[in-house]
Design an enzyme around this catalytic site. Structure first.
Site, short mmCIF file in Angstrom:
data_model
loop_
_atom_site.label_atom_id
_atom_site.label_comp_id
_atom_site.label_asym_id
_atom_site.label_seq_id
_atom_site.Cartn_x
_atom_site.Cartn_y
_atom_site.Cartn_z
N GLY A 51 -16.25 1.71 -15.55
CA GLY A 51 -14.78 1.12 -15.91
C GLY A 51 -14.05 0.49 -14.68
CG ASP A 54 -8.00 6.90 -7.24
OD1 ASP A 54 -8.29 6.39 -8.05
OD2 ASP A 54 -9.10 7.64 -7.24
CG HIS A 95 -13.88 -1.14 -2.33
ND1 HIS A 95 -13.77 -2.41 -4.03
CD2 HIS A 95 -15.66 -2.29 -1.53
CE1 HIS A 95 -14.46 -3.21 -4.27
NE2 HIS A 95 -15.26 -3.67 -2.94
CE1 TYR A 125 -3.13 -3.56 1.07
CE2 TYR A 125 -4.01 -1.87 -0.25
CZ TYR A 125 -4.18 -2.64 0.06
OH TYR A 125 -4.83 -3.65 -0.30
N1 APR Z 1 -11.82 3.33 -19.51
C1 APR Z 1 -12.42 3.01 -19.62
N2 APR Z 1 -12.83 1.91 -18.50
C2 APR Z 1 -11.54 1.22 -18.82
C3 APR Z 1 -10.17 1.56 -19.68
C4 APR Z 1 -10.30 2.84 -19.98
N3 APR Z 1 -8.76 3.59 -20.08
N4 APR Z 1 -9.30 0.57 -19.01
C5 APR Z 1 -9.91 -0.56 -18.53
N5 APR Z 1 -10.81 0.50 -19.16
C6 APR Z 1 -12.37 -0.97 -17.62
C7 APR Z 1 -12.10 -2.41 -17.96
O1 APR Z 1 -12.30 -3.04 -19.61
C8 APR Z 1 -12.48 -2.97 -17.09
O2 APR Z 1 -13.77 -3.43 -17.14
O3 APR Z 1 -12.08 -1.47 -16.30
C9 APR Z 1 -12.29 -2.56 -15.88
C10 APR Z 1 -11.51 -2.33 -14.80
O4 APR Z 1 -11.84 -3.40 -14.11
P1 APR Z 1 -10.93 -4.50 -13.03
O5 APR Z 1 -9.53 -4.67 -13.13
O6 APR Z 1 -11.66 -5.57 -12.23
O7 APR Z 1 -11.82 -3.32 -11.96
P2 APR Z 1 -12.39 -3.13 -10.78
O8 APR Z 1 -13.55 -2.89 -11.12
O9 APR Z 1 -12.92 -1.46 -10.53
O10 APR Z 1 -12.25 -3.88 -9.87
C11 APR Z 1 -12.86 -4.30 -8.59
O11 APR Z 1 -12.09 -5.16 -7.58
O12 APR Z 1 -9.43 -6.17 -7.09
C12 APR Z 1 -10.92 -5.78 -6.56
O13 APR Z 1 -11.11 -3.80 -4.89
C13 APR Z 1 -10.22 -3.81 -6.39
O14 APR Z 1 -12.23 -2.06 -6.64
C14 APR Z 1 -11.11 -3.46 -7.20
C15 APR Z 1 -12.30 -4.40 -7.43
#
Ligand code: APR
Length: 241
Positions: free
Chosen positions: A178, A96, A111, A58
């Protein structure tokens, strides 16, 4: 969408909205879970087993966060909150502070937050002024060894769920931005909003795991699709006023 009267907006954001600011997502190629095993850095068991490794994970993400800035998608949502006559809430899975740095005021971090620390000995939660180690003393109770990141780890209950469900049940517009739609309870918010009669929109780079549950989808980088969506929404509401 434009023919609908929208009074209350709930926006769910995930790592994808911060990707173009330079913060890696979790499950895309090169993402955080490709480089770290979440069982070693993002569970209560991991922290009990190796608190120094978890603190370093972290501390590193905090150092990276201090080098980046909000992008056009964050700024578009802050503009929407300023200009929108109805109520608006951002529920973010992100830890963030880019929504706040872009000017958004009404933000729930379900989270937790990378820049906050919690003392397990006295419960004090405070904004960190730098890196945290097992030897760091809690400024409230002056004890060592009790500080942990104010982050919700796998196996823990996300924050503010009651408030989130309450607003989902009365919103008219639900926008997911996202997020891969793979982690619950956030991935299930769209179903609650749909049942409440909200118009549900997905703004993402590509279809999420729950894409079919949305009435409307726009795919592309958040810095393009989010500002475009916000402008269209503001125009349509201006036509109503
Ligand atoms: N613009 C829009 N979407 C995007 C971009 C971008 N430039 N880049 C990536 N993405 C999308 C990807 O297609 C994907 O669907 O963002 C998503 C990211 O997915 P994850 O990496 O799984 O992130 P997230 O959905 O926030 O994860 C949820 O999982 O690990 C835990 O606590 C963590 O809060 C997190 C939770």
């Amino acid at each position: 969408m434009s023919s609908r009267e929208v009074k209350r907006i709930v926006i769910l954001t995930g790592a994808g909205i911060s990707a173009e600011s330079g913060i890696p997502t979790f499950r895309d190629k090169g993402g955080i879970w490709e480089r770290y095993r979440l069982e070693e850095v993002a569970t209560p068991e991991a922290f009990r087993k190796n608190p120094d490794l978890v603190h370093e994970f972290y501390n590193l993400r905090q150092r990276e966060l201090l080098k980046v800035f909000p992008n056009a998608a964050h700024h578009a949502l802050a503009e929407l909150e300023r200009k929108y006559p109805g109520g608006m809430l951002i529920v973010t899975q992100n830890v963030d502070d880019l929504h706040e740095r872009a000017g958004s005021k009404n933000v729930i971090h379900m989270h937790g937050e990378l820049l906050k620390v919690r003392c397990e000995k006295c419960g004090h939660i405070f904004r960190t002024e730098g890196e945290i180690f097992t030897s760091t003393v809690c400024p409230a109770c002056n004890q060592k060894g009790g500080l942990r990141p104010h982050i919700v780890w796998f196996g823990e209950i996300p924050f503010h769920l009651e408030e989130i469900y309450r607003v989902l049940e009365i919103c008219d517009l639900f926008v997911a931005i996202g997020t891969s739609g793979t982690v619950y309870p956030a991935a299930g918010f769209v179903e609650i909003a749909r049942q409440a009669g909200a118009w549900c929109v997905e703004l993402n780079l590509k279809p999420s795991a729950v894409a079919d549950l949305f009435h409307e989808q726009h795919y592309g980088p958040a810095t393009r699709v989010v500002p475009a969506f916000v402008q269209e929404l503001l125009q349509s509401q201006k036509r109503k006023l």
